[in-house]
Design an enzyme around this catalytic site. Structure first.
Site, mmCIF file in Angstrom:
data_model
loop_
_atom_site.group_PDB
_atom_site.id
_atom_site.type_symbol
_atom_site.label_atom_id
_atom_site.label_comp_id
_atom_site.label_asym_id
_atom_site.label_seq_id
_atom_site.Cartn_x
_atom_site.Cartn_y
_atom_site.Cartn_z
ATOM 1 N N CYS A 1 40.731 26.238 23.595
ATOM 2 C CA CYS A 1 41.553 26.831 24.662
ATOM 3 C C CYS A 1 42.817 27.460 24.078
ATOM 4 O O CYS A 1 43.566 26.809 23.351
ATOM 5 C CB CYS A 1 41.916 25.780 25.708
ATOM 6 S SG CYS A 1 42.936 26.514 27.011
ATOM 7 N N GLY B 1 30.376 34.298 22.987
ATOM 8 C CA GLY B 1 31.325 35.407 23.055
ATOM 9 C C GLY B 1 30.630 36.714 23.309
ATOM 10 O O GLY B 1 29.834 37.185 22.493
ATOM 11 N N ASP B 2 30.885 37.283 24.511
ATOM 12 C CA ASP B 2 30.383 38.611 24.885
ATOM 13 C C ASP B 2 28.861 38.676 25.013
ATOM 14 O O ASP B 2 28.262 39.730 24.771
ATOM 15 C CB ASP B 2 30.844 39.680 23.877
ATOM 16 C CG ASP B 2 32.356 39.791 23.832
ATOM 17 O OD1 ASP B 2 33.002 39.325 24.788
ATOM 18 O OD2 ASP B 2 32.885 40.331 22.846
ATOM 19 N N PRO C 1 31.544 26.079 29.393
ATOM 20 C CA PRO C 1 32.522 25.420 30.259
ATOM 21 C C PRO C 1 33.554 26.455 30.705
ATOM 22 O O PRO C 1 34.057 27.214 29.862
ATOM 23 C CB PRO C 1 33.178 24.379 29.339
ATOM 24 C CG PRO C 1 32.919 24.841 27.948
ATOM 25 C CD PRO C 1 31.684 25.695 27.977
ATOM 26 N N MET C 2 33.835 26.534 31.988
ATOM 27 C CA MET C 2 34.847 27.496 32.456
ATOM 28 C C MET C 2 35.660 26.874 33.586
ATOM 29 O O MET C 2 35.122 26.534 34.639
ATOM 30 C CB MET C 2 34.189 28.793 32.930
ATOM 31 C CG MET C 2 33.630 29.632 31.784
ATOM 32 S SD MET C 2 33.027 31.237 32.321
ATOM 33 C CE MET C 2 31.473 30.797 33.070
HETATM 34 C C1 LIG Z 1 37.720 31.513 33.729
HETATM 35 C C2 LIG Z 1 37.429 30.914 32.378
HETATM 36 C C3 LIG Z 1 37.681 29.571 32.151
HETATM 37 C C4 LIG Z 1 37.383 29.001 30.910
HETATM 38 N N1 LIG Z 1 37.557 27.650 30.749
HETATM 39 C C5 LIG Z 1 37.128 27.064 29.593
HETATM 40 C C6 LIG Z 1 37.110 25.654 29.446
HETATM 41 O O1 LIG Z 1 37.472 24.899 30.364
HETATM 42 N N2 LIG Z 1 36.680 25.146 28.260
HETATM 43 C C7 LIG Z 1 36.247 25.946 27.229
HETATM 44 O O2 LIG Z 1 35.857 25.441 26.172
HETATM 45 N N3 LIG Z 1 36.247 27.283 27.355
HETATM 46 C C8 LIG Z 1 36.642 27.854 28.507
HETATM 47 N N4 LIG Z 1 36.559 29.204 28.646
HETATM 48 C C9 LIG Z 1 35.966 30.008 27.562
HETATM 49 C C10 LIG Z 1 34.435 30.145 27.788
HETATM 50 O O3 LIG Z 1 33.800 28.898 27.682
HETATM 51 C C11 LIG Z 1 33.831 31.115 26.760
HETATM 52 O O4 LIG Z 1 34.066 30.606 25.478
HETATM 53 C C12 LIG Z 1 34.440 32.505 26.873
HETATM 54 O O5 LIG Z 1 34.480 32.965 28.196
HETATM 55 C C13 LIG Z 1 33.662 33.508 25.995
HETATM 56 O O6 LIG Z 1 32.319 33.575 26.405
HETATM 57 P P1 LIG Z 1 31.791 34.818 27.319
HETATM 58 O O7 LIG Z 1 32.132 36.065 26.573
HETATM 59 O O8 LIG Z 1 30.317 34.550 27.434
HETATM 60 O O9 LIG Z 1 32.526 34.722 28.630
HETATM 61 C C14 LIG Z 1 36.872 29.793 29.866
HETATM 62 C C15 LIG Z 1 36.638 31.158 30.100
HETATM 63 C C16 LIG Z 1 36.890 31.715 31.326
HETATM 64 C C17 LIG Z 1 36.604 33.172 31.563
#
Ligand SMILES: Cc1cc2nc3c(=O)[nH]c(=O)nc-3n(C[C@H](O)[C@H](O)[C@H](O)COP(=O)(O)O)c2cc1C
Length: 335
Positions: free
Chosen positions: A102, A203-204, A18-19
């Protein structure tokens, strides 16, 4: 086999994270078409849902083509989270996810999101109440703990499991770390050992090889990809292919990247209207077109355009011009 509620997966599911402002309907559809096994909405404010705020309600708009999909909600009060969970359940997602990760001041500072890591009793009450209130599999997403000195993920995972959640996504960072440092996948593995529910590591994870690495290091049941999917929805199918065969698929060509960018733009315009849909694509252009010469100039031009035909023509002309320029340079060099 991995089972989350009624969903079953023969391989570890590769999930779109979710982002906020990224995983809208258009991007989720694109990621599903490219192999994401589950997608999640951006987080939705429980208070916003209760007050019927347009932005909150809009984030819950889901289509059958994107199933399986989870709606994620956040909040800091049992009663409003239960009310919001019922509203979200009425939109008929496949999963309902609770955000306990969050880190932002606005959310965690008000005691919601990762703020609940500071009040585990309240986290437990919220989770139990939601699981009892809705007829949907409930999942949760959290972090390792509040800070380095307070890594509480093993206790948190056990407690959430005892409340009846069906899967837990763990982001290998603390709240204090936010996005800094390296995700710690070993701690995800410690939580995995302590519970029976599926654990999704996060994560990453950027490449298919990272997917295999996190599944190996943490022995987790699935992997969730966030930023690695920016402009790169191919990562899901690539990771699944790599998991199944040990072979890496080729990277998409520039033509394929432009084609999917334009499909993404088309969906964005379809669901948000021409002006908003195209303006919100601004954050995606650079990711799809990474490596293109003079990208900064192209992005600046694209940001001034608000119709599909203008944007499409601008990209095609720019790339043709770059190609012609490239060939001209090559011919002067070989002359
Ligand atoms: C722009 C952005 C918005 C995010 N919004 C949410 C969100 O709404 N809910 C959530 O649980 N995590 C949110 N995250 C965290 C991501 O879900 C994820 O846990 C985090 O980016 C780490 O994973 P990655 O390294 O694959 O990016 C957000 C991350 C980014 C970069």
């Amino acid at each position: 086999m991995v089972k989350i509620g009624n969903l079953t997966f023969n391989q570890p599911p590769i999930v779109l994270a979710p982002m906020e402002d990224v995983t809208d309907l258009a991007f989720r559809l694109i990621c599903r078409q490219h192999g994401a096994d589950i997608v999640y909405t951006e987080f939705v404010s429980s208070e916003g849902l209760i007050r019927d705020v347009r932005q909150a309600v809009e984030k819950m708009r889901i289509l059958d083509e994107e199933r399986p999909i989870g709606i994620q909600i956040y909040g800091n009060r049992v009663d409003s989270m239960v009310q919001a969970a019922k509203i979200a359940a009425a939109a008929k997602p496949d999963l309902l996810d609770i955000n306990y990760g969050c880190p932002s001041k606005h959310v965690a500072g008000s005691g919601a999101g990762s703020g609940l890591l500071k009040t585990p009793e309240l986290m437990e009450q919220i989770t139990r109440a939601i699981v009892n209130a809705v007829d949907l599999p409930v999942t949760a997403k959290t972090r390792l703990g509040w800070c380095d000195g307070e890594i509480t993920i093993v206790e948190t995972a056990k407690m959430l499991e005892s409340c009846g959640i069906q899967a837990l996504t763990i982001r290998g960072r603390t709240r204090t770390q936010k996005f800094k440092g390296q995700a710690n996948w070993e701690w995800i593995g410690e939580a995995k050992k302590a519970v029976k529910i599926p654990i999704i590591g996060n994560g990453d994870i950027i490449t298919p090889e990272d997917v295999v690495r996190i599944l190996t290091v943490a022995q987790c049941d699935g992997a969730m990809i966030g930023r690695g999917a920016y402009g790169n929805p191919w990562v899901f199918a690539q990771a699944k292919h790599y998991l199944a065969t040990g072979e890496l698929l080729p990277e998409p060509s520039l033509e394929e990247r432009v084609e999917v960018l334009l499909q993404h733009l088309d969906l964005s315009i379809r669901y948000k209207g021409e002006r908003r849909g195209s303006l919100e694509m601004g954050k995606h252009y650079g990711n799809y077109l990474k490596g293109v010469h003079n990208l900064k100039y192209l992005k600046a031009q694209l940001r001034t355009l608000t119709s599909y035909s203008d944007i499409s023509a601008c990209i095609q002309q720019f790339l043709q011009h770059s190609q012609a320029e490239h060939e001209r340079l090559l011919s002067t060099l070989s002359a």
